[in-house]
Design a protein around this motif. Structure first.
Motif, PDB file in Angstrom:
ATOM      1  N   VAL A   1      -4.207  -4.646  13.601  1.00  0.00           N
ATOM      2  CA  VAL A   1      -5.417  -4.005  12.934  1.00  0.00           C
ATOM      3  C   VAL A   1      -4.899  -4.144  11.369  1.00  0.00           C
ATOM      4  O   VAL A   1      -3.806  -3.677  10.763  1.00  0.00           O
ATOM      5  CB  VAL A   1      -5.616  -2.571  13.398  1.00  0.00           C
ATOM      6  N   MET A   2      -5.789  -4.766  10.642  1.00  0.00           N
ATOM      7  CA  MET A   2      -5.518  -5.083   9.101  1.00  0.00           C
ATOM      8  C   MET A   2      -6.586  -4.565   8.281  1.00  0.00           C
ATOM      9  O   MET A   2      -7.895  -4.733   8.617  1.00  0.00           O
ATOM     10  CB  MET A   2      -5.235  -6.441   8.974  1.00  0.00           C
ATOM     11  N   HIS A   3      -6.179  -3.905   7.174  1.00  0.00           N
ATOM     12  CA  HIS A   3      -7.158  -3.302   6.153  1.00  0.00           C
ATOM     13  C   HIS A   3      -7.636  -4.357   5.249  1.00  0.00           C
ATOM     14  O   HIS A   3      -7.222  -5.326   5.380  1.00  0.00           O
ATOM     15  CB  HIS A   3      -6.576  -2.137   5.494  1.00  0.00           C
ATOM     16  N   GLY A   4      -8.550  -3.895   4.581  1.00  0.00           N
ATOM     17  CA  GLY A   4      -9.280  -4.744   3.316  1.00  0.00           C
ATOM     18  C   GLY A   4      -8.548  -4.462   2.244  1.00  0.00           C
ATOM     19  O   GLY A   4      -7.486  -3.944   2.078  1.00  0.00           O
ATOM     20  N   ILE A   5      -9.376  -4.733   1.150  1.00  0.00           N
ATOM     21  CA  ILE A   5      -8.889  -4.695  -0.120  1.00  0.00           C
ATOM     22  C   ILE A   5      -8.720  -3.117  -0.561  1.00  0.00           C
ATOM     23  O   ILE A   5      -9.410  -2.297   0.096  1.00  0.00           O
ATOM     24  CB  ILE A   5      -9.610  -5.390  -1.372  1.00  0.00           C
ATOM     25  N   GLY A   6      -7.943  -2.833  -1.550  1.00  0.00           N
ATOM     26  CA  GLY A   6      -7.526  -1.278  -1.873  1.00  0.00           C
ATOM     27  C   GLY A   6      -6.276  -1.008  -1.659  1.00  0.00           C
ATOM     28  O   GLY A   6      -5.270  -1.918  -1.243  1.00  0.00           O
ATOM     29  N   THR A   7      -5.933   0.274  -1.699  1.00  0.00           N
ATOM     30  CA  THR A   7      -4.567   0.928  -1.757  1.00  0.00           C
ATOM     31  C   THR A   7      -4.591   1.786  -0.568  1.00  0.00           C
ATOM     32  O   THR A   7      -5.493   2.612  -0.298  1.00  0.00           O
ATOM     33  CB  THR A   7      -4.172   1.505  -2.863  1.00  0.00           C
ATOM     34  N   TYR A   8      -3.737   1.426   0.310  1.00  0.00           N
ATOM     35  CA  TYR A   8      -3.255   2.353   1.632  1.00  0.00           C
ATOM     36  C   TYR A   8      -2.198   2.900   1.798  1.00  0.00           C
ATOM     37  O   TYR A   8      -1.864   3.647   2.725  1.00  0.00           O
ATOM     38  CB  TYR A   8      -3.957   1.456   2.578  1.00  0.00           C
ATOM     39  N   ALA A   9      -0.958   2.580   1.084  1.00  0.00           N
ATOM     40  CA  ALA A   9       0.224   2.859   1.582  1.00  0.00           C
ATOM     41  C   ALA A   9       0.422   4.525   1.435  1.00  0.00           C
ATOM     42  O   ALA A   9       1.341   4.960   2.262  1.00  0.00           O
ATOM     43  CB  ALA A   9       1.265   2.409   0.206  1.00  0.00           C
ATOM     44  N   SER A  10      -0.062   5.111   0.475  1.00  0.00           N
ATOM     45  CA  SER A  10       0.151   6.766   0.389  1.00  0.00           C
ATOM     46  C   SER A  10      -0.316   7.478   1.765  1.00  0.00           C
ATOM     47  O   SER A  10       0.299   8.461   2.126  1.00  0.00           O
ATOM     48  CB  SER A  10      -0.476   7.383  -0.528  1.00  0.00           C
TER      49      SER A  10
END
Length: 167
Positions: free
Chosen positions: A11-20
């Motif tokens: 499962v892969m996310h799109g653009i943006g920030t997700y690390a936190s």
């Protein structure tokens, strides 16, 4: 159950920030989708699925971005442009010595590491990764990321991190 078979679900996310939020399963980008699939499959979810979310965005880049935005009155528009639109602009293949330090290489490495993790989980179940089906669920830029990785596996395996001849 006879005939039961494991499926790897990347499962892969799109653009943006997700690390936190990535380490907290309830906040992660795939939380809603995972909850819905689990509800639909019930006990079969844990038995049949190896769910592997892939964080392809660069955590260090996200930290630098956050320092840039903190306390700025123009945060909203600037954050959208740099966090969303710049993901696509900075994800490009570089040939030669620049490849090892490129965002493309870091993203390739994140995808490769997730696949290795999934293969290990398949082996832990006593199954063969070579015959285990893999399904990729990708959103937006994640589609491009996974498509590039798959293209490299087929057409330019030397670009794939961990293969012989990796630049």
């Amino acid at each position: 159950m006879a005939g039961q078979r494991t499926v790897v679900c990347l499962v892969m996310h799109g653009i943006g920030t997700y690390a936190s939020e990535f380490d907290d399963e309830s906040l992660r980008f795939d939380a809603d989708l995972r909850t819905r699939v689990q509800a639909r499959l019930g006990d079969r979810f844990e038995a049949d699925i190896i769910w592997t979310p892939i964080l392809w965005s660069d955590a260090e880049l996200e930290r630098r971005q956050e320092r840039l935005f903190t306390g700025r009155p123009w945060r909203g528009a600037h954050e959208f442009v740099t966090s969303a639109l710049c993901d696509a602009a900075t994800y490009q293949y570089f040939d030669g010595p620049r490849y090892k330090n490129s965002n493309y290489q870091r993203v390739q490495s994140a995808v490769h590491d997730a696949i290795l993790k999934s293969e290990a989980a398949v082996r832990d179940r006593g199954e063969d990764p070579a015959t285990t089906p893999v399904m990729a669920i990708c959103h937006s830029m994640g589609c491009h990321v996974f498509s590039s990785f798959a293209w490299d596996i087929i057409n330019a395996p030397e670009r794939v991190i961990g293969s012989e001849g990796t630049p």
